[in-house]
Design an enzyme around this catalytic site. Structure first.
Site, mmCIF file in Angstrom:
data_model
loop_
_atom_site.group_PDB
_atom_site.id
_atom_site.type_symbol
_atom_site.label_atom_id
_atom_site.label_comp_id
_atom_site.label_asym_id
_atom_site.label_seq_id
_atom_site.Cartn_x
_atom_site.Cartn_y
_atom_site.Cartn_z
ATOM 1 C CE1 TYR A 74 -3.700 -2.423 0.220
ATOM 2 C CE2 TYR A 74 -2.635 -3.266 2.190
ATOM 3 C CZ TYR A 74 -3.591 -3.395 1.204
ATOM 4 O OH TYR A 74 -4.418 -4.474 1.179
ATOM 5 N N PRO A 125 -11.367 -0.374 -2.234
ATOM 6 C CG PRO A 125 -11.257 -2.434 -1.186
ATOM 7 C CD PRO A 125 -10.735 -1.032 -1.098
ATOM 8 C CG HIS A 148 -7.382 -2.323 0.865
ATOM 9 N ND1 HIS A 148 -7.362 -3.081 2.016
ATOM 10 C CD2 HIS A 148 -7.862 -3.147 -0.095
ATOM 11 C CE1 HIS A 148 -7.807 -4.289 1.751
ATOM 12 N NE2 HIS A 148 -8.127 -4.359 0.484
ATOM 13 C CE LYS A 154 -24.072 -24.026 4.086
ATOM 14 N NZ LYS A 154 -24.469 -22.931 5.003
ATOM 15 C CB SER A 161 -16.086 -25.100 0.255
ATOM 16 O OG SER A 161 -15.790 -23.719 0.205
ATOM 17 N N PRO A 162 -19.043 -23.457 -0.610
ATOM 18 C CG PRO A 162 -20.963 -22.535 0.349
ATOM 19 C CD PRO A 162 -19.776 -23.405 0.667
ATOM 20 C CG ASP A 163 -14.291 -19.109 -1.186
ATOM 21 O OD1 ASP A 163 -14.559 -17.974 -1.603
ATOM 22 O OD2 ASP A 163 -13.143 -19.588 -1.223
ATOM 23 C CE1 TYR A 191 -2.696 -11.411 -3.261
ATOM 24 C CE2 TYR A 191 -5.019 -11.304 -2.694
ATOM 25 C CZ TYR A 191 -3.693 -11.042 -2.392
ATOM 26 O OH TYR A 191 -3.387 -10.416 -1.210
ATOM 27 C CB SER A 232 -8.395 -13.433 7.315
ATOM 28 O OG SER A 232 -8.109 -12.772 8.530
ATOM 29 C CB THR A 243 -4.231 -10.757 3.490
ATOM 30 O OG1 THR A 243 -3.268 -10.013 2.746
ATOM 31 C CG2 THR A 243 -5.358 -9.855 3.941
ATOM 32 C CB SER A 254 -11.761 -10.639 -2.227
ATOM 33 O OG SER A 254 -11.862 -10.682 -0.817
ATOM 34 C CD GLN A 255 -17.189 -15.945 0.775
ATOM 35 O OE1 GLN A 255 -18.321 -16.366 0.916
ATOM 36 N NE2 GLN A 255 -16.140 -16.598 1.226
#
Length: 606
Positions: A108, A121, A326, A406, A411-413, A435, A439, A448, A534-535
């Site tokens: 950053y 974001p 960010h 599910k 896994s939904p992700d 990418y 976390s 991250t 990213s989710q």
């Protein structure tokens, strides 16, 4: 925010992808902070074994053979790799977190690209009447737990009353909330004019909603002229350019005081002018772009202070959302705040305002010298170029949501990530470096690491999807399992990307020349993320968006709800190979085909 710090009953779904949900427990977060484990330095040979495995679907066999030789050389016992690893381990023993300072700087503060679009974001909220109540963040914020382990809450204390400050080579972040006297005002900007709105009464009690409304109305009515200079657009510039303009701006005492007032405020509220009308189909995409950059100098790009960590945006036409800088924090604190504000508004009690009249919120004055005027004109031109270059496409996928994967124990992700892999492979006949944010908040001051969604398993799956003679479901299951395993590895501090970054930065500090492994073509390919994903993980039915990480790539953020998925896709118009709408269509087709695949398997079992 008074209620934000008191609410202790929320259960927050995973933000930025975790295999289990995050639970919030009411206790003082400061009590557990000292007991959080330190971020480990992964074993050197483990990282490079995984590095070579990660490269297999990305580079040719010839390139891979060359990289294997470089890795073998780097890992020679007693050689450069061992030396850098020992230095990294010493750093880890002497710091609360060996990575965080380096990451904040390299990701950053050292970046010279504009924060608008390239870093900050945006979040689009459902159309609503936006009201808010502010207060100082206290140490009573409840702790989040992941799998029974407490998470670091430090980032939650960085988002209010903080601001990025431009520098000639590196920026800094100042947090005014940690001083002896915490700020008691927010900044409100309307028609390019900035105002200080104190949100506390003289007795220390927060203003009621009625009082805030009356103060906002005063601001609105006293700033109806729209012919003012857009001083805020300066903050959208390339960081070196803004750094010079900033120093020039604050030479004037009045300007310096006004800038300091903005920087110290709890957050900004941007009251935006209405944007041009657009079809309902494109509405969400237009609003997402508005959150990211304001729409250009003709619209609301000057109605911002992009260095401010948190800016709530409320449009006269009902648009609503925020943009956040960010550097101080990742998505979870922002998403938590969004969820809380929306929930709080739904159950908010009306408190009658005291009859004592409040003074007019003071307007912040700026003296526009010819040099400042020149800087503003330059910033307007550069912002308009950036606005025209950004391609934004919001996909509101309504066929199904996280309920479908599910129901099939997927896994939904991981399922959505495989859909992104499939969409990209179908469009470009190849896979790419991907990418996904993981976390590291299991560790003190954790930020991250990277989940590498492109794997040997994902490649086999996407290759098989359009081949009628393969067992696609088994390959999808293996790809999702591999993704889950990498996710688990990443959140426990055992992924490869931040370790490689640490070794590289350690080499810069203590070696005369950069090790060849970091000059390798394969390393450049691995670090060129054509898919940056990213989710969002919000309970609120919102859309989060960010710009692509590389000029020929896509930025993809998704929020999987129970029965639908919100997906924001960005690309750059200056790249002929990328197209956000085309990729959106490919993602929708991938999600539909994958559901059909699961449906066929279920029917075959019956």
């Amino acid at each position: 925010h008074q209620a934000f710090k008191q609410n202790t009953s929320l259960v927050k779904p995973c933000c930025l992808v975790k295999p289990v949900s995050v639970t919030i427990v009411p206790e003082r977060s400061s009590h557990h902070q000292d007991n959080l484990p330190k971020l480990p330095v992964p074993p050197l040979r483990q990282t490079f074994e995984r590095y070579l495995l990660m490269l297999e679907p990305l580079v040719s066999e010839e390139e891979l053979d060359h990289t294997r030789k470089l890795v073998k050389e780097f890992l020679t016992p007693g050689g450069v790799g061992d030396r850098l690893q020992r230095s990294l381990e010493r750093r880890a023993s002497n710091k609360e977190n060996w990575l965080t300072e380096w990451w904040m700087q390299s990701a950053y503060l050292d970046s010279r690209m504009p924060v608008a679009v390239y870093s900050s974001p945006g979040v689009v909220l459902p159309r609503m009447t936006f009201q808010d109540r502010q207060g100082q963040m206290s140490e009573t914020l409840p702790i989040e737990y992941l799998g029974g382990k407490p998470l670091c809450m430090d980032q939650y204390y960085q988002i209010l009353s903080s601001c990025r400050i431009p520098g000639p080579k590196r920026d800094t972040v100042v947090n005014h909330a940690i001083g002896k006297v915490a700020p008691t005002h927010i900044t409100v900007v309307h028609n390019l004019q900035f105002f200080v709105l104190n949100v506390y009464n003289s007795d220390g009690s927060p203003l009621t909603v009625d009082q805030i409304y009356m103060q906002l109305e005063k601001i609105w009515n006293s700033s109806l002229q729209s012919n003012k200079e857009p001083i805020g657009i300066l903050t959208s510039q390339h960081r070196n350019t803004w750094g010079k303009a900033y120093n020039n701006l604050i030479k004037d005492k009045t300007n310096k005081e006004s800038v300091r007032a903005i920087q110290k405020s709890i957050f900004l509220v941007c009251l935006d002018a209405p944007m041009p009308q657009i079809s309902e189909q494109r509405y969400q995409s237009r609003v997402a772009a508005q959150m990211l950059h304001g729409g250009g100098s003709r619209w609301n790009s000057g109605n911002r202070w992009f260095d401010k960590t948190l800016q709530f945006i409320v449009g006269e036409d009902g648009t609503c959302g925020l943009v956040y800088e960010h550097a101080p924090a990742e998505g979870p604190p922002i998403v938590f705040l969004v969820d809380h504000v929306v929930e709080y508004m739904q159950r908010m009690e009306v408190v009658r305002a005291p009859m004592i009249p409040l003074p007019m919120p003071p307007k912040l004055r700026f003296n526009i010298t010819p040099e400042v005027k020149k800087d503003i004109e330059s910033a307007k031109q550069d912002m308009n170029i950036m606005v025209h270059d950004l391609d934004v496409n919001v996909v509101l996928f309504s066929d199904y949501g996280r309920n479908v994967p599910k129901a099939h124990d997927l896994s939904p992700d991981a399922f959505i990530q495989m859909a992104l892999q499939l969409a990209y492979f179908r469009m470009y006949k190849m896979c790419c470096s991907t990418y996904e944010t993981a976390s590291l908040r299991m560790f003190a001051l954790g930020r991250t690491d990277t989940i590498r969604s492109c794997s040997n398993e994902s490649l086999k799956f996407v290759q098989a999807m359009d081949d009628p003679n393969t067992e696609k479901v088994a390959l999808l299951d293996k790809a999702c399992q591999a993704h889950r395993e990498y996710t688990r590895m990443a959140i426990h501090g055992q992924a490869i990307d931040r370790h490689l970054l640490g070794l590289k930065l350690q080499a810069i500090e203590e070696l005369a020349s950069m090790p060849e492994i970091f000059m390798d073509t394969a390393y450049a390919v691995a670090e060129h993320f054509n898919l940056s994903t990213s989710q969002a993980g919000a309970k609120t039915d919102c859309v989060m968006c960010f710009g692509p990480m590389v000029p020929d790539g896509y930025g993809v953020c998704y929020n999987p709800m129970a029965d639908h998925i919100n997906i924001a896709i960005t690309a750059l118009n200056s790249c002929e190979e990328t197209h956000a709408a085309n990729f959106g269509r490919a993602v929708k087709k991938a999600l539909r085909d994958m559901r059909s695949l699961l449906g066929e398997t279920a029917m075959a079992k019956q």
